[in-house]
Design a protein around this motif. Structure first.
Motif, mmCIF file in Angstrom:
data_model
loop_
_atom_site.group_PDB
_atom_site.id
_atom_site.type_symbol
_atom_site.label_atom_id
_atom_site.label_comp_id
_atom_site.label_asym_id
_atom_site.label_seq_id
_atom_site.Cartn_x
_atom_site.Cartn_y
_atom_site.Cartn_z
ATOM 1 N N SER A 298 0.849 -1.200 0.000
ATOM 2 C CA SER A 298 0.000 0.000 0.000
ATOM 3 C C SER A 298 0.878 1.241 0.000
ATOM 4 O O SER A 298 2.103 1.139 -0.017
ATOM 5 C CB SER A 298 -0.916 -0.007 1.228
ATOM 6 O OG SER A 298 -0.173 -0.326 2.397
ATOM 7 N N CYS A 299 0.249 2.408 0.040
ATOM 8 C CA CYS A 299 0.980 3.679 0.017
ATOM 9 C C CYS A 299 0.361 4.640 1.033
ATOM 10 O O CYS A 299 -0.839 4.561 1.313
ATOM 11 C CB CYS A 299 0.852 4.356 -1.352
ATOM 12 S SG CYS A 299 1.308 3.315 -2.730
ATOM 13 N N GLY A 300 1.166 5.568 1.504
ATOM 14 C CA GLY A 300 0.679 6.677 2.334
ATOM 15 C C GLY A 300 -0.112 6.221 3.546
ATOM 16 O O GLY A 300 0.311 5.334 4.304
ATOM 17 N N SER A 346 -6.144 0.071 -0.154
ATOM 18 C CA SER A 346 -6.258 1.316 -0.924
ATOM 19 C C SER A 346 -7.636 1.931 -0.761
ATOM 20 O O SER A 346 -8.641 1.256 -0.917
ATOM 21 C CB SER A 346 -6.003 1.038 -2.405
ATOM 22 O OG SER A 346 -6.218 2.188 -3.168
ATOM 23 N N GLN A 347 -7.669 3.193 -0.441
ATOM 24 C CA GLN A 347 -8.945 3.905 -0.372
ATOM 25 C C GLN A 347 -9.549 4.004 -1.758
ATOM 26 O O GLN A 347 -10.668 3.579 -2.005
ATOM 27 C CB GLN A 347 -8.732 5.294 0.232
ATOM 28 C CG GLN A 347 -9.979 6.120 0.483
ATOM 29 C CD GLN A 347 -10.683 6.641 -0.736
ATOM 30 O OE1 GLN A 347 -11.898 6.416 -0.905
ATOM 31 N NE2 GLN A 347 -9.978 7.296 -1.628
ATOM 32 N N SER A 348 -8.777 4.595 -2.676
ATOM 33 C CA SER A 348 -9.316 4.887 -4.008
ATOM 34 C C SER A 348 -9.491 3.633 -4.851
ATOM 35 O O SER A 348 -10.330 3.587 -5.741
ATOM 36 C CB SER A 348 -8.370 5.825 -4.748
ATOM 37 O OG SER A 348 -7.102 5.186 -4.896
ATOM 38 N N GLY A 349 -8.641 2.636 -4.578
ATOM 39 C CA GLY A 349 -8.661 1.440 -5.416
ATOM 40 C C GLY A 349 -8.044 1.688 -6.785
ATOM 41 O O GLY A 349 -8.159 0.867 -7.692
ATOM 42 N N LYS A 486 1.735 17.395 7.457
ATOM 43 C CA LYS A 486 2.551 17.737 6.277
ATOM 44 C C LYS A 486 1.671 18.051 5.080
ATOM 45 O O LYS A 486 1.843 19.039 4.397
ATOM 46 C CB LYS A 486 3.426 16.539 5.874
ATOM 47 C CG LYS A 486 4.757 16.467 6.546
ATOM 48 C CD LYS A 486 5.567 15.297 5.986
ATOM 49 C CE LYS A 486 5.206 14.016 6.654
ATOM 50 N NZ LYS A 486 6.261 13.040 6.789
ATOM 51 N N GLU A 487 0.738 17.142 4.820
ATOM 52 C CA GLU A 487 -0.058 17.231 3.592
ATOM 53 C C GLU A 487 -0.826 18.535 3.474
ATOM 54 O O GLU A 487 -0.890 19.113 2.400
ATOM 55 C CB GLU A 487 -1.110 16.110 3.575
ATOM 56 C CG GLU A 487 -0.620 14.779 3.155
ATOM 57 C CD GLU A 487 -1.799 13.822 2.971
ATOM 58 O OE1 GLU A 487 -2.480 13.515 3.964
ATOM 59 O OE2 GLU A 487 -2.020 13.389 1.837
ATOM 60 N N ILE A 488 -1.439 18.955 4.577
ATOM 61 C CA ILE A 488 -2.368 20.080 4.413
ATOM 62 C C ILE A 488 -1.874 21.389 5.012
ATOM 63 O O ILE A 488 -2.370 22.442 4.656
ATOM 64 C CB ILE A 488 -3.785 19.741 4.928
ATOM 65 C CG1 ILE A 488 -3.751 19.366 6.403
ATOM 66 C CG2 ILE A 488 -4.420 18.649 4.102
ATOM 67 C CD1 ILE A 488 -5.157 19.282 6.992
ATOM 68 N N SER A 603 -6.318 10.519 -6.070
ATOM 69 C CA SER A 603 -6.002 9.182 -6.572
ATOM 70 C C SER A 603 -4.713 9.297 -7.359
ATOM 71 O O SER A 603 -4.665 10.019 -8.361
ATOM 72 C CB SER A 603 -7.084 8.675 -7.527
ATOM 73 O OG SER A 603 -8.295 8.627 -6.856
ATOM 74 N N VAL A 604 -3.684 8.601 -6.904
ATOM 75 C CA VAL A 604 -2.393 8.735 -7.588
ATOM 76 C C VAL A 604 -2.321 7.636 -8.656
ATOM 77 O O VAL A 604 -1.803 6.550 -8.428
ATOM 78 C CB VAL A 604 -1.228 8.685 -6.580
ATOM 79 C CG1 VAL A 604 0.092 8.987 -7.287
ATOM 80 C CG2 VAL A 604 -1.447 9.703 -5.473
ATOM 81 N N THR A 605 -2.873 7.978 -9.820
ATOM 82 C CA THR A 605 -3.003 6.976 -10.876
ATOM 83 C C THR A 605 -1.790 6.954 -11.803
ATOM 84 O O THR A 605 -1.789 6.262 -12.811
ATOM 85 C CB THR A 605 -4.287 7.206 -11.703
ATOM 86 O OG1 THR A 605 -4.271 8.559 -12.140
ATOM 87 C CG2 THR A 605 -5.522 6.957 -10.877
HETATM 88 C C1 AGP Z 1 -3.484 10.298 2.565
HETATM 89 O O1 AGP Z 1 -3.860 11.390 3.322
HETATM 90 C C2 AGP Z 1 -2.843 10.618 1.306
HETATM 91 N N1 AGP Z 1 -3.568 11.516 0.505
HETATM 92 C C3 AGP Z 1 -2.125 9.523 0.573
HETATM 93 O O2 AGP Z 1 -1.016 9.198 1.352
HETATM 94 C C4 AGP Z 1 -2.914 8.228 0.237
HETATM 95 O O3 AGP Z 1 -3.207 7.536 1.404
HETATM 96 C C5 AGP Z 1 -2.080 7.373 -0.730
HETATM 97 O O4 AGP Z 1 -1.876 8.078 -1.917
HETATM 98 C C6 AGP Z 1 -2.721 6.040 -1.004
HETATM 99 O O5 AGP Z 1 -3.953 6.185 -1.621
HETATM 100 P P1 AGP Z 1 -4.983 4.985 -1.733
HETATM 101 O O6 AGP Z 1 -5.363 4.600 -0.335
HETATM 102 O O7 AGP Z 1 -6.118 5.546 -2.497
HETATM 103 O O8 AGP Z 1 -4.291 3.866 -2.431
#
Ligand code: AGP
Length: 607
Positions: A298-300, A346-349, A486-488, A603-605
């Motif tokens: 996963s990320c972030g 992943s939130q966005s998937g 950090k982010e905001i 969404s970091v696509t």
């Molecule tokens: C969280 O506040 C961030 N915007 C970022 O770290 C996010 O969690 C990350 O890009 C992973 O996204 P995802 O859960 O949609 O995969």
């Protein structure tokens, strides 16, 4: 058929949360002329630009751009048009071999206005349309066969105002189908189109579709093999897409957590029976119980949830867990053994790195379990099974309710697996289930910290650095608190395991350094108390998150925020709430754009 312009603008606004730097659209006018309009900055700027234009056609495409090739300006914004002006394209992704194709087309006399990879693609499509085949779908197919990279594209042809051609590889794309195929809506996720139709067709990578008014969608592979897709019905609470009385989505989503966690547990935590039932665990018992190791990718924020998941699974199931950044995992040569189960969070998937990590894991024969929020998203479809977190669409770029949803799913997963494996005692299992059921009520109590933190935030607005410390289950919470800030608020913040502080970061501590210590009651309480004293001895300013009724930390810390008592492994669901508030209020006081912080996309696509 109505005008497309209102739907396009509305859709762009719905997608604003994803982060962008310019916006544009291409529509036919009443005389059948195709025009493209673009603007840097907000969608509102674009709206103002087209206010007095003839945009009355019934077909159009639009896009919000997040710069990859070329600076964010009007010329580089999408849609891009072909040399003759006949074609227009919007594109999400990166064409990696665009420079080679551009050089080839330039030699043939094609002139490029922008620095983008996308303009190269539309010119290439036009080249094939002129030279080989007038049929748009065929020209797109021929062009895509030359392309290396990632794309979700929609192509519009001035001379075919009844159709669009769409294609996808490694970037998300969904086609919404209106009643009797009289209307179609294409987007990168269901959010901007769900108010028009709930019937969706999700394309797979390497597929191309012809979307024509009055006809069923025709889908085929790039090798021209016909593909059949079911139309999926998507449920989505549209209320989540509005801010209601809140100033920002982020604060709304923080407050939604008690309810979103109830939704997450609905039908899964059966309080009468004191039982957790997860359909994925029931249906894939053999694969999951047979796991010799779990690998979380996963990320972030989702990675932070994974770190908590590791502690939960190791505690209640006795199965080792490694937690990997998907972006690193995909480019290493990771050891994946038979019996390893990969958990993708992943939130966005739609996170490109996580998706690629899943693909790698599958190629190596791993069984993949997804913990995802967006129903029907690419990751949800790429995994073998999984558990949706069901917290509703998250719009604020800074993830809040998705984090607590992910942690809740990890708790349920660990308990369900531990129960099946017999690695958790009956007593502990029932105590956990009983406590988990009241966590939403305790979250509601934790919401009361908002007011105190809003006041405290004034003190911290001018800080340049923050240190967040936690131990055990609160260590990932420290990381998450630091990431939120950090982010905001654009203030540098570091999360650290409290005991590691003396191995380096303590050198940073002085009277100007705010140190946030998460010091709730658990077996390491006395240890973190000592860590707090070490900070105090160096004049650090301590804001401590403690358990209600705390005595000892209160004597040392400068400011104290209380959260309700709970079982240690459930503490993150409460201790993260004040940290979300802190980041939010500091950013608001600094006058920053909380929901759409600079440089970030929801969404970091792209990788
Ligand atoms: C969280 O506040 C961030 N915007 C970022 O770290 C996010 O969690 C990350 O890009 C992973 O996204 P995802 O859960 O949609 O995969």
């Amino acid at each position: 058929m109505g005008y497309s312009i209102d739907i396009l603008i509305n859709g762009l606004k719905r997608l604003e949360y994803r982060g962008y730097d310019s916006a544009g659209l291409a529509v036919m006018n009443s005389k059948g002329v195709l025009n493209a309009y673009k603007e840097t900055g907000r969608v509102a700027n674009l709206e103002a630009k087209i206010a007095d234009k003839d945009t009355t056609g019934s077909i159009g495409i639009a896009h919000t751009r997040w710069a990859t090739h070329g600076v964010p300006n009007e010329v580089n914004a999408h849609p891009h048009t072909s040399q003759s002006g006949r074609l227009a394209i919007v594109h999400n992704g990166i064409i990696e071999n665009y420079a080679v194709i551009k050089a080839r087309l330039s030699k043939m006399g094609y002139i490029f206005k922008s620095e983008t990879d996308t303009e190269v693609l539309v010119q290439l499509i036009e080249y094939y349309q002129k030279e080989q085949c007038d049929d748009l779908t065929e020209a797109v197919r021929l062009a895509l066969k030359q392309v290396i990279g990632a794309y979700a594209i929609v192509v519009m042809d001035r001379d075919r105002a009844d159709m669009l051609v769409v294609a996808k590889k490694s970037s998300p794309l969904v086609v919404g189908v209106g009643e009797d195929n009289k209307e179609f809506f294409i987007a990168s996720d269901a959010t901007p189109i769900v108010e028009y139709t709930r019937n969706m067709v999700y394309l797979n990578d390497g597929e191309i579709a012809t979307v024509k008014i009055g006809e069923n969608i025709k889908v085929a592979t790039l090798d021209n093999k016909e593909v059949c897709h079911d139309v999926k019905h998507v449920e989505m609470n549209i209320g989540c897409l509005e801010k209601d009385e809140y100033e920002h989505f982020m604060i709304k989503e923080i407050y939604e957590q008690p309810q979103s966690i109830r939704e997450c547990m609905r039908g899964r935590l059966l309080i009468d029976k004191k039982e957790i039932v997860l359909s994925a665990v029931r249906d894939y018992k053999e694969e999951l119980l047979g796991a010799e190791r779990f690998i979380v990718v996963s990320c972030g924020t989702s990675w932070h949830a994974g770190l908590i998941g590791k502690q939960l699974i190791e505690t209640y199931c006795g199965i080792p867990v490694t937690v990997e950044y998907a972006s690193e995992f995909r480019y290493r040569n990771p050891v994946i053994n038979k019996g390893d189960v990969v958990i993708a969070v992943s939130q966005s998937g739609e996170t490109a790195d996580t998706l690629a990590a899943i693909q790698l894991a599958k190629e190596r024969g791993a069984f993949v379990f997804g913990i995802v929020n967006s129903v029907g998203s690419s990751i949800a479809r790429a995994t073998d099974t999984g558990t949706y977190i069901h917290v509703g669409p998250e719009i604020g770029v800074a993830s809040t309710k998705a984090f607590t949803g992910q942690v809740t799913v990890f708790v349920m997963l660990a308990l369900a697996l531990g129960r099946e494996k017999g690695t958790i005692s009956d007593e502990d299992y029932k105590a956990m289930v009983t406590e988990l059921a009241v966590i939403p009520d305790k979250m509601e109590k934790a919401m009361k910290t908002d007011g105190i933190i809003k006041d405290l935030a004034k003190i911290y607005t001018y800080a340049h650095n923050f240190l967040y410390l936690g131990r055990g289950f609160n260590y990932p919470v420290a990381l998450e608190g630091a990431l939120k800030l950090k982010e905001i608020s654009y203030i540098h913040a570091e999360g650290y395991p409290a005991a590691e502080m003396k191995h380096g970061p303590i050198a940073l501590v002085d009277e100007k350094m705010p140190v946030v210590c998460i010091a709730t009651h658990h077996k390491l309480y006395q240890k973190i108390l000592s860590n707090i004293q070490e900070v105090k001895a160096r004049n650090g300013k301590i804001l401590a998150i403690v358990t209600e009724g705390d005595v000892d930390v209160k004597r040392v810390a400068d400011y104290v925020i209380e959260v309700p008592q709970t079982i240690n492994s459930l503490v993150p669901l409460l201790s993260v709430i004040p940290l979300q508030f802190l980041a939010y209020h500091v950013a608001v006081l600094k006058g920053l754009n909380v929901d759409r912080p600079r440089n970030l996309a929801k969404s970091v696509t792209v990788e």
